[in-house]
Write a protein that holds these residues in place. Structure first.
Motif, mmCIF file in Angstrom:
data_model
loop_
_atom_site.group_PDB
_atom_site.id
_atom_site.type_symbol
_atom_site.label_atom_id
_atom_site.label_comp_id
_atom_site.label_asym_id
_atom_site.label_seq_id
_atom_site.Cartn_x
_atom_site.Cartn_y
_atom_site.Cartn_z
ATOM 1 N N ILE A 298 0.828 -1.361 0.047
ATOM 2 C CA ILE A 298 -0.140 0.042 -0.121
ATOM 3 C C ILE A 298 1.009 1.285 0.109
ATOM 4 C CG2 ILE A 298 -1.483 1.242 1.335
ATOM 5 C CD1 ILE A 298 -2.741 -1.431 2.331
ATOM 6 N N LEU B 44 1.000 4.031 -2.857
ATOM 7 C CA LEU B 44 0.707 5.486 -2.604
ATOM 8 C C LEU B 44 1.920 6.334 -2.877
ATOM 9 C CD1 LEU B 44 -1.096 5.550 0.834
ATOM 10 C CD2 LEU B 44 -2.097 6.029 -1.178
ATOM 11 N N VAL C 273 -0.009 6.915 -7.118
ATOM 12 C CA VAL C 273 -0.608 7.957 -6.915
ATOM 13 C C VAL C 273 0.003 9.412 -7.241
ATOM 14 C CG1 VAL C 273 -1.843 9.353 -5.252
ATOM 15 C CG2 VAL C 273 -2.377 6.837 -5.224
ATOM 16 N N LEU D 235 -0.976 11.417 -10.899
ATOM 17 C CA LEU D 235 -1.246 12.833 -10.611
ATOM 18 C C LEU D 235 -0.473 13.606 -11.550
ATOM 19 C CD1 LEU D 235 -2.223 13.514 -6.965
ATOM 20 C CD2 LEU D 235 -3.565 13.990 -8.704
ATOM 21 N N TYR E 125 -1.329 13.159 -15.293
ATOM 22 C CA TYR E 125 -2.445 13.731 -15.479
ATOM 23 C C TYR E 125 -2.459 15.095 -15.573
ATOM 24 C CZ TYR E 125 -7.092 15.731 -14.997
ATOM 25 O OH TYR E 125 -8.317 16.377 -15.525
ATOM 26 N N ARG F 233 -3.628 22.210 -22.354
ATOM 27 C CA ARG F 233 -3.840 23.756 -22.262
ATOM 28 C C ARG F 233 -3.063 24.582 -23.041
ATOM 29 N NH1 ARG F 233 -7.486 25.444 -17.051
ATOM 30 N NH2 ARG F 233 -8.327 23.603 -18.020
ATOM 31 N N GLU G 242 -3.192 24.423 -26.808
ATOM 32 C CA GLU G 242 -4.635 25.024 -27.044
ATOM 33 C C GLU G 242 -4.319 26.660 -27.125
ATOM 34 O OE1 GLU G 242 -8.772 23.955 -25.392
ATOM 35 O OE2 GLU G 242 -8.095 25.854 -24.386
ATOM 36 N N ARG H 34 -12.979 28.332 -27.057
ATOM 37 C CA ARG H 34 -13.376 26.981 -27.071
ATOM 38 C C ARG H 34 -14.942 26.720 -27.352
ATOM 39 N NH1 ARG H 34 -11.901 22.161 -22.902
ATOM 40 N NH2 ARG H 34 -9.767 23.101 -22.993
ATOM 41 N N ARG I 40 -4.711 6.893 2.703
ATOM 42 C CA ARG I 40 -5.064 6.633 1.436
ATOM 43 C C ARG I 40 -6.495 7.427 1.054
ATOM 44 N NH1 ARG I 40 -6.217 0.537 -0.586
ATOM 45 N NH2 ARG I 40 -7.443 0.513 1.055
ATOM 46 N N MET J 291 -5.796 10.855 0.485
ATOM 47 C CA MET J 291 -5.179 10.961 -1.146
ATOM 48 C C MET J 291 -6.277 11.012 -2.240
ATOM 49 S SD MET J 291 -1.935 11.465 -0.943
ATOM 50 C CE MET J 291 -0.861 10.680 -2.013
ATOM 51 N N THR K 212 -7.407 13.526 -4.793
ATOM 52 C CA THR K 212 -7.428 13.225 -6.458
ATOM 53 C C THR K 212 -8.463 13.394 -6.920
ATOM 54 O OG1 THR K 212 -5.847 11.538 -5.698
ATOM 55 C CG2 THR K 212 -6.468 11.667 -7.964
ATOM 56 N N PRO L 153 -21.258 27.397 -23.295
ATOM 57 C CA PRO L 153 -20.752 26.611 -24.555
ATOM 58 C C PRO L 153 -19.346 27.173 -24.987
ATOM 59 C CG PRO L 153 -22.505 27.998 -24.896
ATOM 60 C CD PRO L 153 -22.370 27.861 -23.471
ATOM 61 N N TYR L 154 -19.090 28.588 -24.586
ATOM 62 C CA TYR L 154 -17.854 29.017 -25.188
ATOM 63 C C TYR L 154 -16.977 29.351 -23.898
ATOM 64 C CZ TYR L 154 -20.749 29.469 -29.196
ATOM 65 O OH TYR L 154 -21.396 28.851 -30.557
ATOM 66 N N ARG L 155 -15.668 29.271 -24.146
ATOM 67 C CA ARG L 155 -14.824 29.611 -23.204
ATOM 68 C C ARG L 155 -13.752 30.352 -24.042
ATOM 69 N NH1 ARG L 155 -10.173 28.136 -21.246
ATOM 70 N NH2 ARG L 155 -10.225 26.149 -22.295
ATOM 71 N N ILE L 156 -13.561 31.335 -23.610
ATOM 72 C CA ILE L 156 -12.443 32.271 -24.298
ATOM 73 C C ILE L 156 -10.861 31.943 -23.938
ATOM 74 C CG2 ILE L 156 -11.455 34.647 -24.718
ATOM 75 C CD1 ILE L 156 -14.083 35.776 -24.290
ATOM 76 N N VAL L 157 -10.283 31.492 -25.221
ATOM 77 C CA VAL L 157 -8.929 31.151 -25.128
ATOM 78 C C VAL L 157 -7.959 32.360 -24.838
ATOM 79 C CG1 VAL L 157 -7.135 29.793 -25.915
ATOM 80 C CG2 VAL L 157 -9.345 28.912 -25.879
#
Lengths: 604, 349
Positions: free
Chosen positions: A22, A26, A30, A34, A37, A45, A48, A262, B3, B6, B10, B25-29
């Motif tokens: 465990i 961890l 984890v 993270l 991601y 981003r 974009e 977007r 755990r 955490m 997350t 619907p729109y997000r200004i970039v």
């Protein structure tokens, strides 16, 4: 609080391997997931944002190019005013003869062809002038529709803004050229500035493919869309040609006029970049699905995921392996402990590591072996003690000794030596009491010496003049009476001396001395018993063998020297190997046996 | 415990990352929009709520040239939706102009455009108009540059002067005697053209002889008389340049009356409608002018622009007029038009 305590309580009682796994998960999975991601999201981003910032600038550039082109196109009608001839034809209202009209038409059409169709601007498809019920035109392509002249006449009835060229957008035009090229009309009223009269209308059909050329500058994928639309949202040009002339109903909802945003539609999120031209008011829109943008980042994402999985698997394996390699020896240890508990000390925990587990295993091994050795030693000591006692007992109730003694007593009785008989019986009784009375392994020096003396005295009765003995005490009385010695160490030596001596000699003398000396080996004082005789002595070879036998500490129970080695072994076991028996002998002169023991004040 | 904490964190991060995507619907970039949007145009349009009134002052209302120009001015007034008052003295009379300007000042017009009969004489009244907050420009004939913003000229004076001289020389075969009938000596545009006629004459036509320059003061009666007198006094005359429309027409009449049509060549400034018959019968060889309608129109447009804070710029494209040139504070409308027997029917002014 209850919840907390309960869970922590539970975790504390997890198996060590579970805890380790465990913890590893961890600490690796984890944070790794993270990190993966967050970095992917951040990367996506930033891609974009980068495209979002870059695209409007490109669009702005493209819009300026389009504006420039449009501006050029808007000036096209003015070329007409450069020609006096063309103007004079347009100013005519009536014709006397048909041929006059035909000539004017010829002149005008060739002027239009010269100026526009074969002129500088390659985008002009055709030019049409409607003036005073007349139609002048020149065109690269024919219309598909047969009644195009009537249709065109209809457009001239549209209301105008003063003196300005304006567009007739594709949606407002029902005419198509043979080649089906996208086009629009630039319409301008022909105004006679001198006479202040409207002379007619001019329509210039402009091929919109030039926008294509501008669009080509975009390094766009097939899934990206690019379109140009009027202020009202009518699509003037679209990378998907079938959409030209339709309306973009969303236009009013777009959050800005210039920039990127977007858009989340049913078909998936899109990154839309938009720019509105300042002159024409036209809006250029670039739309690309986010998934398309992210396609380039997919490699990064896939590699990240693969790495993540690989690292997770590896770390999990490492976690499992480490916990296993830690708990396996522990499990074995507990198993071995059970075995030891059952009484089997012949165990060895083999752990090759040098870590704490290895140290534990080695400690365990050494502990077990130490216990084993201690048991062995105690067992041996006890055994020899018992053997020695048995031997001593045996020698005390030795039938030979008893028989000889009783015979001596008998002879004394016959001779009427009553005093001697009383003495011998007393001595014999004291010897037996010594042997059986005390269960302890220890006796005082005085008692031990007394016992040896009793024995010698009885033998003296038997052998009379053949045996002489002397006992010297070279120590203080208090030590003599208070210090302890292992029981039954003197008699076997004395017995040995007499037996060997009288076998060969007619007469012999035995001397027993007890002294307190300084021991050079231990650096401490010690007690030395010396049993010396003037017997035959021992040959140097025999002496060497004897010494070797004593050193080896081996038992040869039935050998002739059993008495000596038994004594020596017992002293070694009870008092340590620093002490024991030493032999000195010269063949033909005599033998001296030294028994050294420490100063023992306690009998335990 | 740890755990669960955490896991919770997350979840929170993932949820917060996702939530931004679903709301609107729109997000200004990225935005390139600046403050250039509609907000700044608003005060301008509110100012325009009150209609501008513009006074166009001609040299004389009864002069045909100016009546035609008035049509153009009115057209512009309709197009731009402003009030235009086309008022002036009946004939070219500076004192009459001063009176009209005075009355315009009383009526608080926004702008006065004047075709000056006498620049000097108009200085005080135009000064007064400016002090009353009225913008002043000049058209057709310039006023004193000190008292007006700019001058709307029809043609480049040098081009016109040289062209008139060339036209006459062509008609006369570059030799012989000629005279010039001009308007008022004080009118600056006329004197400019006169200057350039003489420059061109001296430069290229040594066999031609300028007999006399006669002023008609743009008065039809006076012009007729001086034209007759000129022909009578100078029988050797081979050509006349009409440096103003009044001078041109009186010269044509005088030549026709004297039966010297064709013998005395007549060229000059005139509008086609009045020249057509003379051209057709051969009394005059060539008339040169511009469209007075266009000039009237342009003057009103430029006046309106000035009131909106836009000064004329070189190369500016004025709707229904075309591109204008600007030299210093002078606007040049375009090139002169020649009317001959062949093309005069095209024109209607």
């Amino acid at each position: 609080m209850i919840f907390k305590r309960r869970t922590s309580f539970q975790f504390r009682h997890f198996r060590l391997s579970s805890k380790l796994i465990i913890t590893y998960l961890l600490l690796t999975v984890v944070p790794l997931s993270l990190l993966g991601y967050i970095s992917y999201a951040q990367y996506a981003r930033s891609v974009e944002a980068q495209i979002g910032e870059y695209m409007p600038k490109i669009l702005h550039q493209a819009n300026e190019d389009i504006d420039k082109q449009i501006d050029e196109l808007m000036r096209l009608p003015d070329l007409l005013f450069n020609s006096e001839q063309a103007l004079s034809i347009l100013r005519k209202e009536t014709y006397a003869k048909r041929s006059e009209f035909n000539k004017d038409q010829y002149d005008m059409n060739s002027y239009l062809s010269r100026t526009y169709i074969r002129g500088n601007n390659a985008n002009v498809i055709g030019v049409f002038i409607l003036s005073n019920q007349r139609m002048f035109y020149s065109s690269k392509q024919q219309f598909k529709q047969a009644d195009w002249q009537n249709t065109l006449s209809g457009y001239s009835e549209k209301p105008y803004s003063i003196g300005k060229a304006q567009f007739i957008l594709p949606s407002e035009v029902d005419l198509q050229f043979d080649a089906e090229v996208p086009y629009l009309f630039i319409q301008k009223q022909i105004y006679d500035v001198d006479n202040r009269k409207v002379l007619g209308d001019m329509l210039i059909a402009v091929d919109l493919s030039f926008i294509d050329k501008i669009f080509h500058n975009f390094e766009s994928s097939n899934r990206a869309n690019l379109w140009l639309m009027s202020d009202a949202g009518e699509i003037i040009y679209h990378s998907d040609r079938s959409l030209i002339g339709t309306m973009d109903t969303e236009k009013d909802n777009y959050p800005l006029r210039s920039g990127s945003f977007r858009a989340n539609h049913a078909g998936g999120a899109k990154l839309m970049s938009i720019n509105t031209a300042s002159i024409s008011g036209w809006t250029l829109v670039h739309s690309i699905p986010l998934s398309e943008l992210m396609q380039r980042t997919n490699l990064v994402r896939n590699v990240t995921i693969l790495l993540f999985i690989a690292i997770s698997v590896i770390t999990s394996l490492i976690a499992v392996w480490i916990s296993w390699s830690m708990t396996r020896p522990l499990k074995r240890l507990s198993g071995l402990m059970k075995t030891v508990e059952m009484g089997n000390f012949q165990v060895d925990l083999k752990v090759p590591h040098r870590d704490e587990i290895g140290m534990l295993a080695r400690s365990f091994n050494s502990m077990v072996s130490t216990i084993r050795d201690l048991i062995q030693k105690n067992y041996q000591v006890e055994l020899r003690q018992k053997e020695a006692e048995l031997y001593a007992l045996q020698s005390q109730i030795n039938p030979h000794f008893l028989y000889n003694t009783l015979e001596t007593i008998g002879m004394a009785v016959e001779e009427g030596e009553t005093e001697a008989v009383v003495d011998m019986v007393t001595l014999l009784g004291r010897m037996f009491r010594f042997s059986v009375s005390n269960q302890s392994k220890w006796v005082t020096i005085a008692q031990e010496v007394q016992h040896a003396e009793d024995y010698l005295t009885i033998q003296k009765f038997r052998f009379e003049d053949r045996l002489a003995f002397r006992i010297d005490k070279k120590m203080t009385d208090s030590h003599f009476l208070q210090l302890f010695t292992p029981k039954f160490i003197l008699q076997p030596v004395v017995e040995n001396a007499i037996k060997h001596g009288l076998d060969v000699r007619r007469k012999m003398e035995v001397c027993l001395s007890v002294s307190e000396e300084f021991d050079a080996r231990t650096g401490e004082p010690c007690i030395v018993f010396r049993v010396s005789d003037n017997g035959p002595g021992i040959s140097s070879e025999k002496l060497f063998q004897l010494e070797e036998a004593l050193k080896k500490d081996s038992f040869a129970p039935k050998s002739a020297n059993f008495g000596l080695s038994n004594v020596n072994a017992r002293i070694g076991m009870m008092l340590g190997n620093d002490y024991g028996i030493q032999l000195h002998s010269i063949e033909g002169i005599g033998t001296e046996v030294l028994i050294r023991i420490p100063l023992n004040e306690r009998s335990d | 415990m740890i755990r669960k904490l955490m896991l919770f964190m997350t979840m929170m991060i993932i949820v917060s990352a996702c939530s931004s995507g679903s709301g609107t619907p729109y997000r200004i970039v990225y935005s390139m929009d600046t403050q250039q949007t509609t907000s700044e145009a608003v005060p301008d349009s509110s100012l325009q709520d009150q209609r501008y009134s513009v006074a166009i002052i001609p040299k004389g209302t009864e002069i045909d040239y100016f009546t035609v120009a008035a049509e153009g001015a009115q057209e512009a007034a309709n197009d731009l939706d402003i009030d235009v008052m086309f008022e002036g003295p009946k004939t070219a009379d500076v004192s009459g102009q001063i009176e009209v300007i005075d009355s315009m000042i009383q009526r608080h017009v926004d702008l006065i455009a004047v075709s000056a009969n006498d620049p000097e004489a108009l200085i005080p009244v135009l000064e007064k108009a400016r002090q009353a907050g009225i913008k002043v420009i000049s058209w057709d004939a310039d006023a004193d540059p000190q008292v007006r913003d700019f001058y709307v000229n029809m043609v480049d004076p040098e081009t016109l002067g040289r062209h008139l001289m060339d036209t006459l020389a062509n008609a006369m075969g570059e030799k012989g005697n000629f005279a010039i009938l001009t308007g008022a000596i004080s009118a600056s545009n006329l004197s400019d053209w006169l200057k350039w006629i003489q420059v061109q004459h001296k430069a290229y036509y040594p066999e031609m002889n300028l007999v006399k320059v006669v002023a008609t003061d743009d008065n039809l009666t006076k012009a007729g008389e001086v034209a007759k007198q000129l022909l009578a006094e100078h029988p050797e005359l081979n050509g006349i340049i009409g440096n103003s429309s009044v001078g041109f027409l009186s010269a044509a009449n005088a030549v026709k009356d004297a039966g010297k049509a064709g013998a005395v060549k007549v060229v000059g400034l005139s509008n086609p409608n009045f020249t057509r018959s003379y051209l057709n019968e051969g009394t005059v060889q060539m008339a040169t002018l511009w469209s007075p309608k266009k000039l009237g129109y342009l003057t009103v447009v430029l006046a309106n622009n000035l009131l909106n804070g836009v000064r004329p710029a070189d190369g500016q494209d004025i709707p229904k007029v075309g591109k204008i040139r600007v030299v210093g504070d002078m606007v040049i409308m375009g090139e002169p038009l020649d009317f001959s027997k062949e093309n005069v029917n095209q024109y209607d002014f």
